[in-house]
Scaffold this motif. Sequence first.
Motif, PDB file in Angstrom:
ATOM      1  N   PRO A  20       0.903  -1.319   0.023  1.00  0.00           N
ATOM      2  CA  PRO A  20      -0.029  -0.035   0.038  1.00  0.00           C
ATOM      3  C   PRO A  20       0.835   1.166   0.004  1.00  0.00           C
ATOM      4  O   PRO A  20       1.915   1.568   0.785  1.00  0.00           O
ATOM      5  N   GLU A  21       0.496   2.219  -0.806  1.00  0.00           N
ATOM      6  CA  GLU A  21       1.286   3.428  -0.772  1.00  0.00           C
ATOM      7  C   GLU A  21       0.763   4.359   0.406  1.00  0.00           C
ATOM      8  O   GLU A  21      -0.455   4.704   0.588  1.00  0.00           O
ATOM      9  N   THR A  22       1.746   4.552   1.111  1.00  0.00           N
ATOM     10  CA  THR A  22       1.474   5.524   2.222  1.00  0.00           C
ATOM     11  C   THR A  22       2.610   6.326   2.586  1.00  0.00           C
ATOM     12  O   THR A  22       3.664   5.953   2.375  1.00  0.00           O
ATOM     13  N   THR A  23       2.200   7.355   3.314  1.00  0.00           N
ATOM     14  CA  THR A  23       3.147   8.338   3.571  1.00  0.00           C
ATOM     15  C   THR A  23       3.947   8.145   4.865  1.00  0.00           C
ATOM     16  O   THR A  23       3.149   7.371   5.741  1.00  0.00           O
ATOM     17  N   PRO A  24       5.131   8.677   5.076  1.00  0.00           N
ATOM     18  CA  PRO A  24       5.431   8.427   6.606  1.00  0.00           C
ATOM     19  C   PRO A  24       4.641   8.614   7.634  1.00  0.00           C
ATOM     20  O   PRO A  24       4.593   8.013   8.708  1.00  0.00           O
ATOM     21  N   GLU A  25       4.079   9.787   7.515  1.00  0.00           N
ATOM     22  CA  GLU A  25       2.847  10.206   8.520  1.00  0.00           C
ATOM     23  C   GLU A  25       1.711   9.107   8.772  1.00  0.00           C
ATOM     24  O   GLU A  25       1.532   8.936   9.844  1.00  0.00           O
ATOM     25  N   GLU A  26       1.238   8.665   7.708  1.00  0.00           N
ATOM     26  CA  GLU A  26       0.053   7.600   7.689  1.00  0.00           C
ATOM     27  C   GLU A  26       0.849   6.415   8.359  1.00  0.00           C
ATOM     28  O   GLU A  26       0.191   5.938   9.356  1.00  0.00           O
ATOM     29  N   ARG A  27       1.872   6.043   8.103  1.00  0.00           N
ATOM     30  CA  ARG A  27       2.464   4.759   8.885  1.00  0.00           C
ATOM     31  C   ARG A  27       2.714   4.984  10.335  1.00  0.00           C
ATOM     32  O   ARG A  27       2.353   4.183  11.107  1.00  0.00           O
ATOM     33  N   ASP A  28       3.100   6.276  10.672  1.00  0.00           N
ATOM     34  CA  ASP A  28       3.163   6.670  12.079  1.00  0.00           C
ATOM     35  C   ASP A  28       1.671   6.262  12.661  1.00  0.00           C
ATOM     36  O   ASP A  28       1.609   6.174  13.895  1.00  0.00           O
ATOM     37  N   GLU A  29       0.887   6.981  11.931  1.00  0.00           N
ATOM     38  CA  GLU A  29      -0.450   6.994  12.731  1.00  0.00           C
ATOM     39  C   GLU A  29      -1.070   5.593  12.815  1.00  0.00           C
ATOM     40  O   GLU A  29      -1.723   5.053  13.842  1.00  0.00           O
ATOM     41  N   ILE A  30      -0.845   4.630  11.668  1.00  0.00           N
ATOM     42  CA  ILE A  30      -1.151   3.398  11.851  1.00  0.00           C
ATOM     43  C   ILE A  30      -0.481   2.669  12.915  1.00  0.00           C
ATOM     44  O   ILE A  30      -1.284   1.796  13.703  1.00  0.00           O
ATOM     45  N   ARG A  31       0.906   2.690  12.931  1.00  0.00           N
ATOM     46  CA  ARG A  31       1.541   1.978  14.187  1.00  0.00           C
ATOM     47  C   ARG A  31       0.979   2.734  15.493  1.00  0.00           C
ATOM     48  O   ARG A  31       0.615   1.933  16.463  1.00  0.00           O
ATOM     49  N   ALA A  32       0.623   4.055  15.736  1.00  0.00           N
ATOM     50  CA  ALA A  32       0.105   4.396  16.841  1.00  0.00           C
ATOM     51  C   ALA A  32      -1.365   3.856  17.183  1.00  0.00           C
ATOM     52  O   ALA A  32      -1.523   3.343  18.361  1.00  0.00           O
ATOM     53  N   TRP A  33      -1.985   3.825  16.036  1.00  0.00           N
ATOM     54  CA  TRP A  33      -3.546   3.141  16.236  1.00  0.00           C
ATOM     55  C   TRP A  33      -3.118   1.676  16.656  1.00  0.00           C
ATOM     56  O   TRP A  33      -4.021   1.158  17.567  1.00  0.00           O
TER      57      TRP A  33
END
Length: 112
Positions: free
Chosen positions: A67-80
């Motif tokens: 999946p194409e994600t930005t570093p910010e999205e990945r941080d958000e997914i990890r936190a979630w």
Amino acid sequence: MAIRSIVESDLSGKPDAATQTFGLGDTWYEIDLTPEEQKKLEEALKPYLKVGRKAEKTTPAKKRVVPETTPEERDEIRAWGKKNGYEFAGRGRIPKMIMKAFDEAHGIDRSK
């Protein structure tokens, strides 16, 4: 003590045969033939071999689904994921199970 293997023809049962491999369609075959039987097979196939062409090896390209994600999205997914009790490494690839859960929880469709 020596052990001697004798390969017999699958057609005639005669000794001193060798294994021949050939393909037709998507299927490969092996048959044990004597030298004379091998020549007969080659003669039978000669008209087709003369006008045919060698096929290139085709291996299906592996479709890499990342999946194409930005570093910010990945941080958000990890936190979630951590907030919701998932255990996974803080670095590297985010497990598919967590990505799927995150997407479902947020109504995201990445199949496009």
